[in-house]
Motif scaffolding. Structure first.
Motif, PDB file in Angstrom:
ATOM      1  N   LEU A 112       5.720  -0.729 -13.579  1.00 45.25           N
ATOM      2  CA  LEU A 112       6.623   0.069 -12.773  1.00 45.25           C
ATOM      3  C   LEU A 112       5.950   1.395 -12.470  1.00 45.25           C
ATOM      4  O   LEU A 112       5.401   2.039 -13.367  1.00 45.25           O
ATOM      5  N   MET A 113       5.997   1.816 -11.212  1.00 48.30           N
ATOM      6  CA  MET A 113       5.243   2.994 -10.789  1.00 48.30           C
ATOM      7  C   MET A 113       6.163   4.148 -10.400  1.00 48.30           C
ATOM      8  O   MET A 113       7.302   3.932  -9.979  1.00 48.30           O
ATOM      9  N   PRO A 114       5.664   5.389 -10.524  1.00 50.62           N
ATOM     10  CA  PRO A 114       6.432   6.542 -10.046  1.00 50.62           C
ATOM     11  C   PRO A 114       6.456   6.578  -8.520  1.00 50.62           C
ATOM     12  O   PRO A 114       5.647   5.923  -7.851  1.00 50.62           O
ATOM     13  N   THR A 115       7.388   7.344  -7.986  1.00 45.76           N
ATOM     14  CA  THR A 115       7.462   7.517  -6.547  1.00 45.76           C
ATOM     15  C   THR A 115       6.649   8.742  -6.122  1.00 45.76           C
ATOM     16  O   THR A 115       6.190   9.527  -6.961  1.00 45.76           O
ATOM     17  N   PHE A 116       6.520   8.891  -4.818  1.00 47.50           N
ATOM     18  CA  PHE A 116       5.851  10.074  -4.289  1.00 47.50           C
ATOM     19  C   PHE A 116       6.601  11.332  -4.701  1.00 47.50           C
ATOM     20  O   PHE A 116       5.998  12.345  -5.066  1.00 47.50           O
ATOM     21  N   GLU A 117       7.947  11.271  -4.664  1.00 48.35           N
ATOM     22  CA  GLU A 117       8.746  12.425  -5.074  1.00 48.35           C
ATOM     23  C   GLU A 117       8.568  12.740  -6.551  1.00 48.35           C
ATOM     24  O   GLU A 117       8.561  13.915  -6.947  1.00 48.35           O
ATOM     25  N   ASP A 118       8.415  11.704  -7.386  1.00 51.32           N
ATOM     26  CA  ASP A 118       8.151  11.929  -8.813  1.00 51.32           C
ATOM     27  C   ASP A 118       6.879  12.747  -8.995  1.00 51.32           C
ATOM     28  O   ASP A 118       6.813  13.653  -9.843  1.00 51.32           O
ATOM     29  N   ARG A 119       5.879  12.423  -8.227  1.00 49.58           N
ATOM     30  CA  ARG A 119       4.616  13.165  -8.318  1.00 49.58           C
ATOM     31  C   ARG A 119       4.784  14.596  -7.806  1.00 49.58           C
ATOM     32  O   ARG A 119       4.231  15.529  -8.377  1.00 49.58           O
ATOM     33  N   GLU A 120       5.534  14.761  -6.738  1.00 50.50           N
ATOM     34  CA  GLU A 120       5.744  16.096  -6.185  1.00 50.50           C
ATOM     35  C   GLU A 120       6.442  17.017  -7.188  1.00 50.50           C
ATOM     36  O   GLU A 120       6.175  18.215  -7.235  1.00 50.50           O
ATOM     37  N   LYS A 121       7.323  16.450  -8.009  1.00 47.42           N
ATOM     38  CA  LYS A 121       8.063  17.239  -8.997  1.00 47.42           C
ATOM     39  C   LYS A 121       7.266  17.436 -10.289  1.00 47.42           C
ATOM     40  O   LYS A 121       7.668  18.222 -11.148  1.00 47.42           O
ATOM     41  N   LEU A 163      12.146   0.163  -2.294  1.00 48.91           N
ATOM     42  CA  LEU A 163      12.067  -1.277  -2.532  1.00 48.91           C
ATOM     43  C   LEU A 163      10.899  -1.656  -3.434  1.00 48.91           C
ATOM     44  O   LEU A 163      11.062  -2.467  -4.360  1.00 48.91           O
ATOM     45  N   PHE A 164       9.731  -1.087  -3.165  1.00 50.47           N
ATOM     46  CA  PHE A 164       8.520  -1.528  -3.864  1.00 50.47           C
ATOM     47  C   PHE A 164       8.183  -0.525  -4.961  1.00 50.47           C
ATOM     48  O   PHE A 164       7.599   0.525  -4.715  1.00 50.47           O
ATOM     49  N   ARG A 165       8.546  -0.884  -6.183  1.00 51.57           N
ATOM     50  CA  ARG A 165       8.324   0.012  -7.330  1.00 51.57           C
ATOM     51  C   ARG A 165       7.357  -0.582  -8.349  1.00 51.57           C
ATOM     52  O   ARG A 165       6.863   0.118  -9.213  1.00 51.57           O
ATOM     53  N   TYR A 166       7.095  -1.888  -8.271  1.00 51.64           N
ATOM     54  CA  TYR A 166       6.268  -2.563  -9.276  1.00 51.64           C
ATOM     55  C   TYR A 166       4.924  -2.907  -8.654  1.00 51.64           C
ATOM     56  O   TYR A 166       4.846  -3.577  -7.625  1.00 51.64           O
ATOM     57  N   MET A 167       3.840  -2.452  -9.288  1.00 50.21           N
ATOM     58  CA  MET A 167       2.490  -2.649  -8.782  1.00 50.21           C
ATOM     59  C   MET A 167       1.709  -3.598  -9.679  1.00 50.21           C
ATOM     60  O   MET A 167       1.841  -3.551 -10.899  1.00 50.21           O
TER      61      MET A 167
END
Length: 675
Positions: free
Chosen positions: A212-221, A199-203
């Motif tokens: 627009l921000m990356p997700t935790f999974e984006d960082r993990e990959k 839900l919360f993608r914009y910081m």
């Protein structure tokens, strides 16, 4: 339209003040016919329903008709926030203990093992207030000598407050140590909220810093870079983020600007915001930098940390020292708009709410004798002028009250409270809402080196008004200026900040001049610009804005190997006056560094000064344009100089580490005074 917005804003402030009055006097909102429109029903005015507390075996729910919050009991950890059709704003994929919590980092100074993270889980719940206008809950954990070893030696009292008619809740904490308790080092304290990442993608951190921000999974990959916080996004879920660097320290902010930040969900259009109405409980003063929001999505309220300063800013308790401090309240604000309105308008509304909360400080509702009300606080006023080359008003000076200490000690102060303001164009200042206690008054003025400290201790009494009168700051100076490099403002912002490596960019800062220093990997750009020879700066020829690299760093020579560098300042003297010259050396940052100064030679005979090993603020790696401030007044005997051409050498000797280095704030050569 402008007048209408001003009227709406003033009305919001009056409503909040009225609500606080109702709560503090025990009156009913219905009896005085208070109305405030819901955020997502702006055309309808309704009376707000009462606040309700529901207690269950292992949790409590507080509901004020606008939102509800679920808190694990007696742990005092927020597990659910229901608002505007979203069943849980918090990330329910996480364990209950990893959604909304307080924590501290601490260590036992007698134990050589790594430090501990304590989430401050409560042991029992006290209902402090429970009526139709306010619910205040206290989750306490007393400490005893038989306590578990992974729990910090503090009495903990975490408070949560829900008020009638407000779209959000408050939290504050009371930390206490009793006399005779064991030694402990405490480095960081904060509140953490981890939101639904789908839900919360914009910081949004400021008007200019939102994206627009990356997700935790984006960082993990992604691909890890030089330290764990920095990741190159190689397989992001949103292709627009492909090839960017994400690092939580790129979103740090100075305390004075860290008033509101948070996240926006576009469907439904909802905002989640951390609002900090006062900095009195934060550490390190107004320009101390700290984290805000970052990928996760995570929203933080940082109360104290060693970021951009080093372990000296940690709280070290020795010899049974007693202590107590109140952190907060901070306001966790929820807002929404209709689907026809832009979700980005939630940021503008959050800024308005921040001003409402700030103007309402100190609050009337906290039910703790440790939190003084407005009438229990003091006021300190005065005027500051500067006597340097001439006499001038101290325009835009930072003036503050902090626990008694030496010059600059407030930079490394975490245990007490600090109260700061800025002067007007004539140097007048007013420090409001000061807690009763003992303080020194400190000040520094942009454009001048050094700082001012009023020598006598100031005792602020309950309800007192202290007029300091005219204060005169005499910046360090031993003679007229021969030459100078930079602007004395305690940052390296005026110097040359290079463009980043195009393969290691954060696009948010690609077109921003003022925040360009936040890009990743700028320390290695020095090697790109000076692959074989170091920086040479000729006074009167070169321009510090384009020719002076913002950080004195090491050169990368391959295979993760770095070597120290020596910068040269060339300058001419028409003649040399008998007597002592002075170099005023102001540093904006230092990390595991040593600066040696030589004049007209490279051997030991030409060495006139060394800082020795200083600094652990890590501002170079963490994308800060400053850390702690250092000032050295260095005597140079006239025999080191000569008429005609001279060379001053600045060598940063600690060369093995990429982030060892300093940022210069300002350098000035003064000749002997003839009088």
């Amino acid at each position: 339209m402008g007048k209408m917005k001003d009227m709406i804003f003033v009305t919001k402030i009056l409503v909040v003040i009225l609500l606080h009055f109702v709560i503090s006097t025990g009156a009913s909102t219905s009896s005085i016919n208070t109305k405030r429109p819901l955020k997502n029903h702006s055309s309808v005015s309704v009376l707000y329903p009462p606040v309700q507390l529901h207690k269950y075996d292992d949790h409590v729910v507080v509901d004020n008709g606008i939102f509800s919050i679920t808190i694990a009991s007696p742990e005092g950890i927020v597990t659910r926030i229901n608002y505007n059709g979203i069943d849980n704003i918090l990330n329910d994929r996480n364990e209950n203990s990893d959604r909304g919590y307080w924590d501290v980092n601490w260590s036992d100074p007698s134990d050589l093992k790594d430090g501990h993270l304590d989430k401050l889980t409560g042991k029992h719940l006290d209902v402090i207030v429970n009526n139709e206008n306010q619910v205040e809950l206290s989750f306490k954990r007393p400490w005893t000598f038989a306590q578990e070893k992974n729990q910090v030696s503090l009495n903990i009292d975490k408070r949560f407050v829900v008020l009638r008619g407000l779209s959000g809740f408050y939290s504050y904490g009371i930390f206490e140590r009793l006399r005779g308790w064991p030694d402990v080092d405490i480095y960081q304290g904060r509140i953490v909220f981890k939101l639904q990442e789908k839900l919360f993608r914009y910081m949004a951190v400021s008007d200019e810093r939102q994206r627009l921000m990356p997700t935790f999974e984006d960082r993990e990959k992604g691909k890890p870079l030089d330290f764990p916080e920095a990741v190159l996004l190689t397989h992001p879920s949103n292709s627009r983020l492909q090839g960017e660097v994400d690092d939580k320290y790129q979103y740090s902010t100075e305390n004075k600007d860290n008033r509101v930040h948070g996240w926006i969900c576009s469907d439904p259009p909802v905002g989640f915001w951390m609002i900090t109405p006062s900095n009195e409980f934060r550490n390190g003063g107004p320009v101390k930098q700290d984290l805000t929001s970052h990928a996760g999505p995570v929203a933080l309220s940082m109360f104290f940390s060693t970021h951009y300063a080093g372990p000296d800013l940690g709280m070290k308790f020795r010899d049974g020292e007693p202590w107590k401090k109140v952190f907060g309240p901070v306001f966790i604000y929820l807002n929404s708009v209709t689907t026809e309105e832009s979700p980005l308008s939630l940021w503008d509304d959050a800024k308005e709410e921040m001003l409402v909360q700030t103007n309402s400080w100190p609050y009337h509702f906290p039910n703790s004798s440790d939190y003084p009300r407005a009438y229990q606080r003091g006021l300190v006023t005065g005027q500051l002028v500067v006597r340097d080359v001439g006499l001038a008003f101290a325009n835009s000076a930072f003036v503050g009250l902090a626990p008694p200490g030496a010059l600059g000690s407030w930079q490394e102060e975490s245990k007490g409270y600090q109260f700061w303001t800025q002067t007007d164009e004539k140097g007048y200042f007013e420090i409001k809402n000061v807690r009763p206690g003992y303080y020194h008054l400190y000040a520094w003025v942009p454009g001048y080196i050094g700082e001012y400290m009023y020598q006598s201790i100031i005792y602020v009494l309950k309800g007192s008004k202290i007029r300091m009168g005219l204060l005169v700051h005499k910046p360090p100076r031993n003679g007229p200026t021969v030459w100078e490099i930079g602007v004395p403002d305690r940052t390296a912002a005026e110097f040359y900040v290079p463009p980043p490596n195009p393969t290691l960019m954060n696009q948010l800062y690609a077109s921003q001049r003022t925040d360009s220093f936040r890009q990743y990997g700028l320390w290695d750009r020095y090697t790109d610009l000076y692959p074989d020879k170091d920086l040479v700066y000729t006074v009167g020829v070169n321009n510090y804005q384009t020719d002076w690299f913002f950080a004195h760093v090491n050169r990368h020579v391959g295979n993760k190997t770095y070597v120290s560098t020596t910068w040269t300042v060339l300058f001419d003297l028409e003649d040399v006056i008998t007597g002592n010259y002075t170099i005023q050396l102001a540093l904006a940052s230092a990390t595991n560094a040593e600066v040696q100064i030589r004049i007209n030679g490279v051997g030991d005979a030409s060495l006139v000064f060394t800082t020795k090993l200083i600094g652990k603020d890590n501002a170079i790696a963490r994308h800060g344009i400053h850390g702690l401030y250092w000032l050295y007044s260095i005597t140079v005997v006239h025999s080191h100089l000569r008429a005609g051409k001279n060379a001053l050498y600045l060598k940063q000797t600690r060369g093995s580490y990429p982030f060892s280095g300093v940022m210069y704030d300002y350098i000035r050569l003064e000749r002997p005074s003839r009088y």
